[in-house]
Design an enzyme around this catalytic site. Structure first.
Site, PDB file in Angstrom:
ATOM      1  N   ALA A  61       0.847  -1.192   0.000  1.00 19.57           N
ATOM      2  CA  ALA A  61       0.000   0.000   0.000  1.00 19.57           C
ATOM      3  C   ALA A  61       0.885   1.245   0.000  1.00 19.57           C
ATOM      4  CB  ALA A  61      -0.880  -0.012   1.244  1.00 19.57           C
TER       5      ALA A  61
ATOM      6  N   GLY B   2       0.639  -5.004   0.971  1.00 22.76           N
ATOM      7  CA  GLY B   2      -0.459  -5.051   0.008  1.00 22.76           C
ATOM      8  C   GLY B   2      -0.054  -5.743  -1.290  1.00 22.76           C
TER       9      GLY B   2
ATOM     10  N   GLU C  71      -0.522  -9.269  -0.580  1.00 21.93           N
ATOM     11  CA  GLU C  71      -1.968  -9.531  -0.481  1.00 21.93           C
ATOM     12  C   GLU C  71      -2.607  -9.590  -1.871  1.00 21.93           C
ATOM     13  OE1 GLU C  71      -2.340  -6.248   2.385  1.00 21.93           O
ATOM     14  OE2 GLU C  71      -3.361  -7.704   3.673  1.00 21.93           O
TER      15      GLU C  71
ATOM     16  N   GLU D 292       3.719  -5.313   7.571  1.00 24.43           N
ATOM     17  CA  GLU D 292       2.845  -4.298   8.192  1.00 24.43           C
ATOM     18  C   GLU D 292       3.105  -4.110   9.676  1.00 24.43           C
ATOM     19  OE1 GLU D 292       1.947  -6.436   5.893  1.00 24.43           O
ATOM     20  OE2 GLU D 292       0.438  -5.581   4.546  1.00 24.43           O
TER      21      GLU D 292
HETATM   22  N1  3HC Z   1       4.507   3.533   0.265  1.00 22.88           N
HETATM   23  C1  3HC Z   1       4.971   4.763  -0.028  1.00 22.88           C
HETATM   24  N2  3HC Z   1       6.267   5.049  -0.260  1.00 22.88           N
HETATM   25  C2  3HC Z   1       7.118   4.033  -0.194  1.00 22.88           C
HETATM   26  C3  3HC Z   1       6.721   2.719   0.092  1.00 22.88           C
HETATM   27  C4  3HC Z   1       5.335   2.483   0.323  1.00 22.88           C
HETATM   28  N3  3HC Z   1       4.864   1.266   0.594  1.00 22.88           N
HETATM   29  N4  3HC Z   1       7.802   1.916   0.094  1.00 22.88           N
HETATM   30  C5  3HC Z   1       8.847   2.703  -0.204  1.00 22.88           C
HETATM   31  N5  3HC Z   1       8.440   3.980  -0.376  1.00 22.88           N
HETATM   32  C6  3HC Z   1       9.268   5.121  -0.761  1.00 22.88           C
HETATM   33  C7  3HC Z   1      10.334   5.438   0.272  1.00 22.88           C
HETATM   34  O1  3HC Z   1       9.852   6.303   1.262  1.00 22.88           O
HETATM   35  C8  3HC Z   1      11.416   6.075  -0.582  1.00 22.88           C
HETATM   36  O2  3HC Z   1      11.017   7.397  -0.825  1.00 22.88           O
HETATM   37  P1  3HC Z   1      12.146   8.546  -0.966  1.00 22.88           P
HETATM   38  O3  3HC Z   1      13.007   8.129  -2.114  1.00 22.88           O
HETATM   39  O4  3HC Z   1      11.349   9.783  -1.203  1.00 22.88           O
HETATM   40  O5  3HC Z   1      12.893   8.566   0.325  1.00 22.88           O
HETATM   41  C9  3HC Z   1      11.308   5.320  -1.916  1.00 22.88           C
HETATM   42  O6  3HC Z   1       9.990   4.748  -1.921  1.00 22.88           O
HETATM   43  C10 3HC Z   1      12.312   4.213  -2.077  1.00 22.88           C
HETATM   44  O7  3HC Z   1      12.258   3.389  -0.917  1.00 22.88           O
HETATM   45  P2  3HC Z   1      13.573   2.804  -0.242  1.00 22.88           P
HETATM   46  O8  3HC Z   1      14.597   3.870  -0.126  1.00 22.88           O
HETATM   47  O9  3HC Z   1      13.141   2.106   0.995  1.00 22.88           O
HETATM   48  O10 3HC Z   1      14.019   1.765  -1.368  1.00 22.88           O
HETATM   49  P3  3HC Z   1      14.715   0.375  -1.225  1.00 22.88           P
HETATM   50  O11 3HC Z   1      14.956  -0.082  -2.598  1.00 22.88           O
HETATM   51  O12 3HC Z   1      15.846   0.449  -0.256  1.00 22.88           O
HETATM   52  O13 3HC Z   1      13.627  -0.595  -0.550  1.00 22.88           O
HETATM   53  C11 3HC Z   1      11.458  -1.574  -0.240  1.00 22.88           C
HETATM   54  C12 3HC Z   1      12.445  -0.924  -1.227  1.00 22.88           C
HETATM   55  C13 3HC Z   1      12.029  -2.896   0.281  1.00 22.88           C
HETATM   56  C14 3HC Z   1      10.155  -1.796  -0.948  1.00 22.88           C
HETATM   57  C15 3HC Z   1      11.289  -0.632   0.981  1.00 22.88           C
HETATM   58  O14 3HC Z   1      10.977   0.642   0.494  1.00 22.88           O
HETATM   59  C16 3HC Z   1      10.189  -1.026   1.929  1.00 22.88           C
HETATM   60  O15 3HC Z   1      10.403  -1.848   2.789  1.00 22.88           O
HETATM   61  N6  3HC Z   1       8.992  -0.392   1.774  1.00 22.88           N
HETATM   62  C17 3HC Z   1       7.901  -0.583   2.669  1.00 22.88           C
HETATM   63  C18 3HC Z   1       7.232  -1.895   2.466  1.00 22.88           C
HETATM   64  C19 3HC Z   1       6.039  -1.999   3.360  1.00 22.88           C
HETATM   65  O16 3HC Z   1       6.110  -1.812   4.556  1.00 22.88           O
HETATM   66  N7  3HC Z   1       4.898  -2.338   2.763  1.00 22.88           N
HETATM   67  C20 3HC Z   1       3.698  -2.486   3.489  1.00 22.88           C
HETATM   68  C21 3HC Z   1       2.928  -1.228   3.355  1.00 22.88           C
HETATM   69  S1  3HC Z   1       1.494  -1.261   4.382  1.00 22.88           S
HETATM   70  C22 3HC Z   1       0.390  -2.177   3.494  1.00 22.88           C
HETATM   71  O17 3HC Z   1       0.679  -2.695   2.454  1.00 22.88           O
HETATM   72  C23 3HC Z   1      -0.969  -2.210   4.099  1.00 22.88           C
HETATM   73  C24 3HC Z   1      -1.839  -3.224   3.476  1.00 22.88           C
HETATM   74  O18 3HC Z   1      -1.786  -4.411   4.224  1.00 22.88           O
HETATM   75  C25 3HC Z   1      -3.265  -2.748   3.420  1.00 22.88           C
END
Ligand code: 3HC
Length: 696
Positions: free
Chosen positions: A63, A102, A105, A125
């Site tokens: 997400a 997400g 999912e 999450e």
């Molecule tokens: N949403 C919004 N922005 C995100 C994002 C996300 N899910 N994941 C990464 N970004 C952004 C970062 O903030 C960063 O922004 P910036 O360049 O402006 O600082 C950019 O994308 C690049 O991210 P990273 O520097 O972290 O890039 P990496 O290549 O090192 O890592 C990644 C990539 C492994 C995907 C890492 O970004 C990550 O772990 N992201 C979060 C994953 C996550 O927690 N997903 C779950 C979201 S909650 C969800 O899905 C709810 C659902 O169940 C309903």
């Protein structure tokens, strides 16, 4: 709305690509676009199967976290997943890089999943203080079973594709470089077989484990109690997985959604999201050009093979970077090497690295007794005794020996980097690299920029921090930099509070109740009370001096502020309490009962106040950097977001009001910092301050 997906046809297979760089986060426009593509492919008579894939380096990062806390827009993820799952034509997720949150999912709503061998799949999450909110807690247990699902969901750690294949989470592995072609071939086989598309929601067989053994959930909670301490989300994840076992699918989904919405609006998730973005912000140094060429670091030299030097060396060895380590005496060098080997062998015994890894890493380490051996290193880190004259002498010598373009760094935790740099003829190549003990474990690295440190040197150090798996935070030169300068405030108050009548164990308990791993006195016992103390110069006036004189020097002597047994279990000491009482009497301090609330305010508000000074002086770039320092260097719990985020939650006006009251009672230690007073008067916050600074 710009289109966030691409669609092409390969024979009877529609290939839909998620294309929202950098991580294909499922924001409103991507969800909308994807739902439209699924409908289009569904109604296209030429299409018999659909492959979903991600552009760039990964399938999908989940997400869009920036949308949390804002009003929902368009189709939500559950709606999108229902459309995918309900497709009459089989939908195959083709996963490379990562599928997270997400993204996983969405893949679970597909009828099949294929992945490259290097792909990783997870539901992180919980690390954002929430539960998966789009069916993850309901579908995953139906595939891997509740026990495994609990592990995956409450740890938030992704599983590798091979493990995913074993548990049935993916159906097949593709060739590493033929993901889409292999996924299309997989789809063609499905078309040829013409079997109905399986939906995970219909599979109940794997849930039996949770239905037959309802005690599974209590047992899991008990096993992990220490890891979950203080966090709300893991318990909520357990409740959702249990719901998968006890409720019909739709009802379980509704329960999960309700739980997600409650947590996403809660203080812990807000704090954990703050930390997620703060970690990424910390890497950004606004005055460094993005295209600044980095200096090559192919060999690192370390001076000092003690606890710090050895721990620092391990970081580089772990990353495959050769290290030359130098000690003054052969015996100390031997001891240092033996400790490094013992650490690696311990890790191998736990199965985290192989016996070959131990030898490979030790093989990268070249020990020596002569600083001359460091001449060809690209970076030399000095981890000698904390004494400015000694460090200046070492740097002067290094400057003459080590090649001119090399970077010289000090691991000092307090001292003036500019004074150290001035002992060399290359101050632009000198900086602080402050590791935290144990240096091979703690994630924080303070990169201390001197007045003359060159931009390329700063950029190289920040990048190197990432390369060795640290979170690097930039700090300016000041006594104790960011972390220890703030720590000193807490320590001063803790010392004062015990004189006024609190006990060391009460102060420590108040701090650990906030979720920190140890309080000020347990921390001193661990570090050693005699840091910077000597019998010759001791005046025997302070509690600490007297305890040192009595050989109560901390854990290492079995006694400090606490008494320690063989298992290092601490018990309060009547002797220490008597010493404190005597010192208080000598100083004319009347002892009284002190409330936990007073301890909390007096220990923590001066930390926030010092943070404001550090920010105002530009020694930290952002308040959120201070949070990252305290979370990763001192164990501040991620669920309250670090001291500055925590302060925002209390309200800066309230903190200033309390500081003024404490100032009236106890003096200028509590005088509000000008920046803090201004922000409080304006109704501002540190987070708004950071935002304004970012905009320039
Ligand atoms: N949403 C919004 N922005 C995100 C994002 C996300 N899910 N994941 C990464 N970004 C952004 C970062 O903030 C960063 O922004 P910036 O360049 O402006 O600082 C950019 O994308 C690049 O991210 P990273 O520097 O972290 O890039 P990496 O290549 O090192 O890592 C990644 C990539 C492994 C995907 C890492 O970004 C990550 O772990 N992201 C979060 C994953 C996550 O927690 N997903 C779950 C979201 S909650 C969800 O899905 C709810 C659902 O169940 C309903």
């Amino acid at each position: 709305m710009s289109d966030r997906t691409e669609m092409r046809r390969e024979g009877r297979v529609a290939v839909i690509t998620l294309a929202t760089p950098p991580v294909n986060a499922l924001g409103a426009s991507l969800r909308e676009s994807l739902a439209r593509r699924i409908a289009e492919a569904g109604s296209d008579p030429e299409v018999s199967a659909i492959v979903l894939t991600g552009a760039g380096k990964l399938f999908c990062g989940g997400a869009d976290i920036t949308e949390f806390g804002r009003p929902p827009q368009g189709i939500d993820l559950n709606g999108l997943n229902a459309a995918v799952e309900g497709s009459a034509k089989p939908v195959i997720a083709a996963i490379h890089g990562q599928a997270l949150g997400g993204g996983t999912e969405l893949a679970l709503a597909c009828h099949h999943r294929v992945a490259t061998p290097s792909a990783r799949i997870g539901l992180p999450e919980v690390k954002l203080g929430i539960v998966p909110g789009a069916g993850g807690t309901q579908r995953l247990p139906r595939v891997v079973g509740p026990r495994k699902a609990l592990e995956i969901i409450t740890s938030g750690n992704p599983v590798g594709a091979r493990a995913a294949l074993e548990t049935g989470l993916v159906d097949a592995l593709t060739a590493e470089d033929r993901l889409v072609a292999d996924a299309i071939a997989f789809a063609e086989r499905l078309i040829a077989e013409g079997r109905p598309s399986p939906r995970i929601r219909d599979r109940d067989d794997r849930l039996a484990e949770g239905r037959d053994d309802p005690g599974l959930f209590d047992a899991f909670r008990a096993e992990n109690a220490k890891r979950f301490r203080g966090f709300e989300a893991p318990e909520a994840c357990i409740a959702c997985v249990r719901a998968a076992c006890t409720m019909p699918f739709e009802q379980g989904l509704a329960f999960e959604r309700e739980t997600f919405l409650r947590l996403v609006a809660g203080a812990q998730s807000i704090a954990q999201r703050h930390v997620f973005f703060a970690e990424r912000e910390a890497a950004k140094i606004p005055d460094l050009p993005a295209d600044l060429p980095l200096l090559p670091i192919t060999r690192v030299g370390i001076i000092g093979a003690g606890t710090m030097g050895g721990g620092i060396a391990m970081n580089f060895l772990n990353a495959g970077i050769p290290v030359r380590i130098v000690e003054a005496k052969a015996e100390a060098l031997e001891r240092g090497l033996a400790t490094i080997r013992r650490n690696y062998e311990g890790t191998a015994r736990k199965g985290r690295i192989s016996a070959t890894d131990v030898e490979t890493r030790m093989g990268l380490l070249a020990p020596g007794l002569d600083v001359e051996a460091l001449a060809d290193c690209d970076l030399v880190i000095e981890a000698a005794f904390e004494n400015l004259d000694l460090k200046r002498e070492i740097f002067g010598r290094l400057d003459r020996i080590v090649k001119a373009e090399a970077i010289l760094a000090s691991n000092t935790s307090y001292l003036d980097i500019d004074a150290i740099a001035a002992a060399t003829a290359r101050p632009e190549r000198v900086l602080g690299l402050h590791f935290f003990s144990p240096a091979n474990v703690m994630r924080l690295l303070e990169v201390v920029r001197g007045a003359k440190t060159a931009p390329a040197v700063v950029a190289t150090a920040m990048a190197l921090g990432r390369r060795i798996g640290k979170i690097a935070v930039l700090a300016g030169v000041c006594h104790g930099f960011i972390g220890n300068r703030i720590l000193a405030q807490r320590q001063a108050q803790a010392n004062r509070l015990v004189l006024e009548g609190a006990t060391p164990q009460q102060v420590d308990r108040v701090i650990t109740d906030l979720g920190l791993p140890m309080g000020p006195f347990a921390m001193i016992d661990l570090a050693g009370l005699d840091l910077g103390w000597s019998r010759e110069t001791s005046k025997g006036e302070t509690v600490r001096e007297i305890l040192c004189e009595r050989d109560r020097r901390g854990q290492k002597t079995g006694r400090g502020f606490y008494d320690y047994d063989e298992a290092r279990k601490a018990t309060p000491s009547a002797e220490v309490e008597a010493v404190i009482r005597a010192v208080a009497a000598r100083q004319g301090v009347t002892q009284r009962e002190i409330s936990d609330e007073e301890i909390r305010e007096r220990c923590l508000y001066p930390m926030v106040n010092e943070g404001a000074k550090i920010l105002d002086e530009g020694k930290a770039l952002r308040a959120s950097d201070i949070d990252i320092v305290w979370i990763n260097g001192y164990g501040w719990p991620v669920y309250s977001g670090g001291p500055m985020h925590w302060a925002d939650g209390i309200g800066l006006a309230r903190i200033v009001e309390r500081l003024r009251a404490l100032e009236a009672e106890h003096g200028p230690d509590f005088t509000p910092a000008p920046l803090l007073a201004t922000l409080a008067a304006e109704g501002g916050s540190f987070s708004a301050f950071d935002k304004a600074r970012r905009k320039g």
